[in-house]
Design a protein around this motif. Structure first.
Motif, PDB file in Angstrom:
ATOM      1  N   LYS A 168     -17.444 -15.016  50.131  1.00  0.00           N
ATOM      2  CA  LYS A 168     -17.330 -14.632  51.540  1.00  0.00           C
ATOM      3  C   LYS A 168     -18.718 -14.281  52.044  1.00  0.00           C
ATOM      4  CE  LYS A 168     -14.728 -11.611  54.652  1.00  0.00           C
ATOM      5  NZ  LYS A 168     -13.761 -10.491  54.727  1.00  0.00           N
ATOM      6  N   ASN A 169     -19.197 -15.005  53.046  1.00  0.00           N
ATOM      7  CA  ASN A 169     -20.548 -14.801  53.555  1.00  0.00           C
ATOM      8  C   ASN A 169     -20.531 -13.804  54.718  1.00  0.00           C
ATOM      9  OD1 ASN A 169     -22.257 -16.930  52.064  1.00  0.00           O
ATOM     10  ND2 ASN A 169     -20.469 -18.095  52.737  1.00  0.00           N
ATOM     11  N   THR A 202     -27.279  -8.136  53.127  1.00  0.00           N
ATOM     12  CA  THR A 202     -27.049  -9.575  53.263  1.00  0.00           C
ATOM     13  C   THR A 202     -26.276 -10.108  52.068  1.00  0.00           C
ATOM     14  OG1 THR A 202     -29.168  -9.726  54.418  1.00  0.00           O
ATOM     15  CG2 THR A 202     -28.168 -11.778  53.699  1.00  0.00           C
ATOM     16  N   MET A 203     -25.150 -10.737  52.351  1.00  0.00           N
ATOM     17  CA  MET A 203     -24.335 -11.368  51.306  1.00  0.00           C
ATOM     18  C   MET A 203     -24.075 -12.802  51.760  1.00  0.00           C
ATOM     19  SD  MET A 203     -21.782  -8.102  50.815  1.00  0.00           S
ATOM     20  CE  MET A 203     -20.842  -8.805  49.460  1.00  0.00           C
ATOM     21  N   LYS A 433     -27.678 -15.006  64.791  1.00  0.00           N
ATOM     22  CA  LYS A 433     -27.362 -16.405  64.545  1.00  0.00           C
ATOM     23  C   LYS A 433     -27.734 -16.747  63.115  1.00  0.00           C
ATOM     24  CE  LYS A 433     -27.591 -20.850  66.921  1.00  0.00           C
ATOM     25  NZ  LYS A 433     -28.149 -21.578  68.076  1.00  0.00           N
ATOM     26  N   ILE A 434     -26.809 -17.366  62.393  1.00  0.00           N
ATOM     27  CA  ILE A 434     -27.011 -17.693  60.977  1.00  0.00           C
ATOM     28  C   ILE A 434     -26.983 -19.209  60.822  1.00  0.00           C
ATOM     29  CG2 ILE A 434     -26.113 -17.395  58.630  1.00  0.00           C
ATOM     30  CD1 ILE A 434     -24.739 -14.807  59.727  1.00  0.00           C
ATOM     31  N   SER A 438     -25.625 -26.038  54.619  1.00  0.00           N
ATOM     32  CA  SER A 438     -24.248 -26.396  54.262  1.00  0.00           C
ATOM     33  C   SER A 438     -23.287 -26.178  55.423  1.00  0.00           C
ATOM     34  CB  SER A 438     -23.788 -25.586  53.045  1.00  0.00           C
ATOM     35  OG  SER A 438     -23.735 -24.206  53.365  1.00  0.00           O
ATOM     36  N   GLY A 439     -23.723 -25.412  56.432  1.00  0.00           N
ATOM     37  CA  GLY A 439     -22.922 -25.222  57.637  1.00  0.00           C
ATOM     38  C   GLY A 439     -21.775 -24.247  57.500  1.00  0.00           C
ATOM     39  N   TYR A 440     -21.804 -23.336  56.522  1.00  0.00           N
ATOM     40  CA  TYR A 440     -20.703 -22.387  56.363  1.00  0.00           C
ATOM     41  C   TYR A 440     -20.669 -21.371  57.512  1.00  0.00           C
ATOM     42  CZ  TYR A 440     -24.314 -19.339  54.271  1.00  0.00           C
ATOM     43  OH  TYR A 440     -25.443 -18.591  54.039  1.00  0.00           O
ATOM     44  N   GLN A 441     -19.508 -20.800  57.707  1.00  0.00           N
ATOM     45  CA  GLN A 441     -19.323 -19.763  58.719  1.00  0.00           C
ATOM     46  C   GLN A 441     -19.572 -18.397  58.079  1.00  0.00           C
ATOM     47  OE1 GLN A 441     -18.621 -20.337  62.064  1.00  0.00           O
ATOM     48  NE2 GLN A 441     -18.993 -22.466  61.480  1.00  0.00           N
ATOM     49  N   ALA A 442     -20.296 -17.555  58.791  1.00  0.00           N
ATOM     50  CA  ALA A 442     -20.606 -16.219  58.276  1.00  0.00           C
ATOM     51  C   ALA A 442     -20.314 -15.180  59.344  1.00  0.00           C
ATOM     52  CB  ALA A 442     -22.060 -16.135  57.837  1.00  0.00           C
ATOM     53  N   LEU A 443     -19.941 -14.002  58.900  1.00  0.00           N
ATOM     54  CA  LEU A 443     -19.586 -12.922  59.826  1.00  0.00           C
ATOM     55  C   LEU A 443     -20.672 -11.851  59.849  1.00  0.00           C
ATOM     56  CD1 LEU A 443     -15.823 -12.414  58.857  1.00  0.00           C
ATOM     57  CD2 LEU A 443     -16.715 -13.596  60.869  1.00  0.00           C
TER      58      LEU A 443
END
Length: 461
Positions: A168-169, A202-203, A433-434, A438-443
């Motif tokens: 989980k990012n 940061t994870m 903005k992240i 790889s284009g993953y979604q992060a919260l």
């Protein structure tokens, strides 16, 4: 230029370990350090920089150790002291507590760390997380990692390893501001300022690029925006990416940053702005975007200071009546001078009392009070203090029948507190903005905290 050599000494001036980086200063010069220190202590004036001939000693004391750097050049003293304090930080990360026994029990590890932290007098790899990837320890023995030396040691992003993965990012952003206030006995604010920092946890997987936007008034001017109402368009500023090199070392920005508080265009000036080495300074100076590849885990992204008039958030009024040969009575009123929807947590009000007081009795409208005789103060603790509320505390102490001629000083009342979801300066994180290939979604999660720093209120009594 930086240090020629670094020494770790015990309290008697005995060298426990040392590392000669440049060879341009005789290592026996350290024998003069302790004599100079003792001489200055006898004279009552201890200087952080001492000299013997053309050799200069720059030193700090930590626990039962002296950390000393020597040089015979006109070195950057700030850099040398920053390195000495970084030594303490790294050693503490490795050994939990830095003291003489830590050096003696982990001699090999300490020497390996000294060898990696500086090269030919210049700081190199100073991030303890990166150092721990290839300088590891079990017990008191050094274990060389079987894996190859991390590429972080030699690549441009020396603060982050490759191949980091999370299920989980997430990114947690803490905006923490400490208030320093000194109020005189007449109720006037003599000095006040705000010391702030933005901290990250940061994870994130891979090697992401982050762009952080604040409500920066200079950004409005650069983009033709003059009103906080247009903040919703701030994402447009970050459409283009400037491919600039990452600046090595800590980034200290010697400019003032104006931050709009959202109160009808009111602005404050941020001074002493300091960025983590990961921030691209050229990008910030160009369009005020804080762009960076973050370290993994916890780090401080930036720190700042705001020299401005601050209204005390918790106001204290006190009346202390001292009856000779009998008793002393103390009445303290505390008022929350912040927004009603906010709540101060874990409030501690420390009220000084005479050193010969005894037999304490308390009455409080909320919270509880206790006497701390070894500190000569009463601690009034309030777990939850809503804004706009007033509370009272009364204390009664007995005094000895024999009156002394000693005139005691009048220590100030000190206050400790923490107010979540609130900043005094009004600084806000407008976006995070992240970007990762790889284009993953992060919260991203943002939290604001205001806490007390050096918060003192003097009294007439």
């Amino acid at each position: 230029m930086s240090a020629s050599a670094v020494f770790v000494l015990d309290l008697k001036g005995k060298v426990l370990i040392c590392r000669n980086y440049k060879g341009d200063v005789d290592m026996s010069e350290i024998d003069h350090f302790f004599n100079l220190l003792m001489q200055q202590e006898e004279e009552g004036l201890v200087c952080p920089v001492m000299s013997h001939g053309n050799v200069h000693f720059l030193w700090i004391k930590h626990s039962n150790l002296y950390l000393v750097a020597t040089t015979n050049k006109n070195s950057n003293a700030s850099l040398v002291y920053a390195f000495l304090y970084k030594l303490v930080e790294v050693f503490t990360e490795y050994f939990k507590e830095l003291e003489e026994e830590s050096i003696q029990d982990n001699f090999v590890v300490v020497y390996e760390l000294l060898d990696e932290l500086m090269d030919f007098g210049f700081p190199q790899t100073t991030d303890s997380k990166i150092l721990q990837e290839y300088i590891t320890q079990q017990g008191n023995k050094l274990e060389v990692s079987k894996t190859k030396v991390p590429t972080t040691v030699t690549n441009a992003v020396s603060w982050r390893s490759e191949g980091i993965k999370y299920k989980k990012n997430e990114v947690f952003i803490d905006v923490i501001e400490s208030i320093n206030v000194l109020v005189n006995a007449n109720g006037s604010v003599m000095s006040s300022d705000i010391v702030g920092s933005i901290k990250l946890k940061t994870m994130l997987s891979g090697m992401p690029e982050l762009r952080l936007g604040l409500n920066d008034r200079v950004l409005f001017a650069l983009t033709g925006r003059k009103s906080p109402a247009l903040l919703t368009k701030l994402f447009e500023v970050t459409k283009s990416v400037v491919q600039d090199e990452v600046s090595p070392g800590n980034n200290v920005l010697c400019v003032c940053v104006c931050v709009c508080t959202g109160d009808k265009g009111k602005t404050v000036t941020m001074e002493d702005v300091k960025f983590h080495q990961c921030v691209r300074l050229s990008r910030f100076e160009g369009d005020r975007t804080i762009s960076f590849i973050p370290p993994d885990g916890e780090s401080e992204l930036m720190s700042y200071r705001i020299n401005t008039h601050v209204k005390p958030l918790i106001w204290i009024e006190s009346v202390i009546e001292k009856f000779s040969h009998s008793r002393v009575e103390i009445m303290v009123k505390a008022k929350g001078q912040f927004k009603k929807q906010s709540v101060a947590n874990n409030v501690e009000i420390r009220v000084p009392v005479p050193s010969d007081a005894d037999s304490p009795k308390f009455k409080t409208s909320t919270g509880h009070a206790k006497y701390v005789p070894e500190k000569n103060w009463v601690v009034w603790s309030i777990k939850s203090f809503p804004g706009g509320k007033e509370f009272l505390m009364r204390a009664h102490f007995g005094l000895p029948s024999v009156e002394t001629d000693e005139k005691e000083g009048k220590p100030p009342i000190t206050v400790k507190f923490e107010i979540p979801y609130f900043t005094v300066s009004g600084i806000q994180v407008r976006y995070m903005k992240i970007i990762e290939k790889s284009g993953y979604q992060a919260l991203p999660w943002v939290r604001y905290i205001t806490q007390s720093g050096d918060y003192q209120l003097r009294t007439n009594n």
